[in-house]
Design a protein around this motif. Structure first.
Motif, PDB file in Angstrom:
ATOM      1  N   ALA A  99       0.799  -1.200  -0.078  1.00  0.00           N
ATOM      2  CA  ALA A  99       0.100   0.024   0.078  1.00  0.00           C
ATOM      3  C   ALA A  99       1.039   1.150   0.010  1.00  0.00           C
ATOM      4  N   VAL A 100       1.996   1.299   0.826  1.00  0.00           N
ATOM      5  CA  VAL A 100       2.889   2.570   0.677  1.00  0.00           C
ATOM      6  C   VAL A 100       3.497   2.549  -0.660  1.00  0.00           C
ATOM      7  N   LYS A 101       4.065   1.707  -1.177  1.00  0.00           N
ATOM      8  CA  LYS A 101       4.459   1.674  -2.585  1.00  0.00           C
ATOM      9  C   LYS A 101       3.587   2.214  -3.606  1.00  0.00           C
ATOM     10  N   LYS A 102       2.175   1.663  -3.561  1.00  0.00           N
ATOM     11  CA  LYS A 102       1.260   2.236  -4.500  1.00  0.00           C
ATOM     12  C   LYS A 102       1.014   3.663  -4.331  1.00  0.00           C
ATOM     13  N   ALA A 103       1.065   4.042  -3.012  1.00  0.00           N
ATOM     14  CA  ALA A 103       0.528   5.493  -2.585  1.00  0.00           C
ATOM     15  C   ALA A 103       1.908   6.210  -3.314  1.00  0.00           C
ATOM     16  N   ASN A 104       3.152   5.727  -3.078  1.00  0.00           N
ATOM     17  CA  ASN A 104       4.217   6.542  -3.194  1.00  0.00           C
ATOM     18  C   ASN A 104       4.379   6.554  -4.983  1.00  0.00           C
ATOM     19  N   ASP A 105       4.059   5.545  -5.652  1.00  0.00           N
ATOM     20  CA  ASP A 105       3.904   5.523  -7.195  1.00  0.00           C
ATOM     21  C   ASP A 105       2.785   6.395  -7.617  1.00  0.00           C
TER      22      ASP A 105
END
Length: 109
Positions: A99-105
């Protein structure tokens, strides 16, 4: 003649019992598979919400790094318990990191 009818009837009943067992197992497997997919979708949504909520309150709570992870994990666990879903610590970390990676992307776009 009655013996032949009796044998045929008992054989037919045995076959029906076996077929019913096979059908029940197939239905159970299908429902578990379907429920598993739904559970994963719920976990992904709850993880995204936990990460977003943690980001919104991080400054107010003055939390950073590992503390943010723990806050997000606690929020996720509370949401999962309300849905009667239980995950291991490693699985929780994996969903939060995704979820963090998706939010950062999304933020970089």
């Amino acid at each position: 003649m009655n013996q032949i009818t009796s044998i045929i009837t008992s054989s037919a009943m045995s076959i029906l019992v076996v077929l019913t067992g096979i059908v029940v197992q197939a239905i159970k497997k299908y429902l578990l598979m379907r429920g598993g997919k739904k559970a994963i979708e719920i976990v992904e949504i709850l993880a995204k919400n936990a990460v977003n909520a943690t980001e919104q309150v991080a400054d107010k709570l003055d939390i950073h790094g590992k503390d943010k992870l723990e806050h997000a994990k606690t929020s996720l666990i509370e949401g999962l318990e309300s849905q009667n879903i239980h995950l291991t610590n490693q699985e929780l970390n994996t969903f939060i990191e995704a979820a963090v990676k998706k939010a950062n992307d999304e933020w970089k776009k």
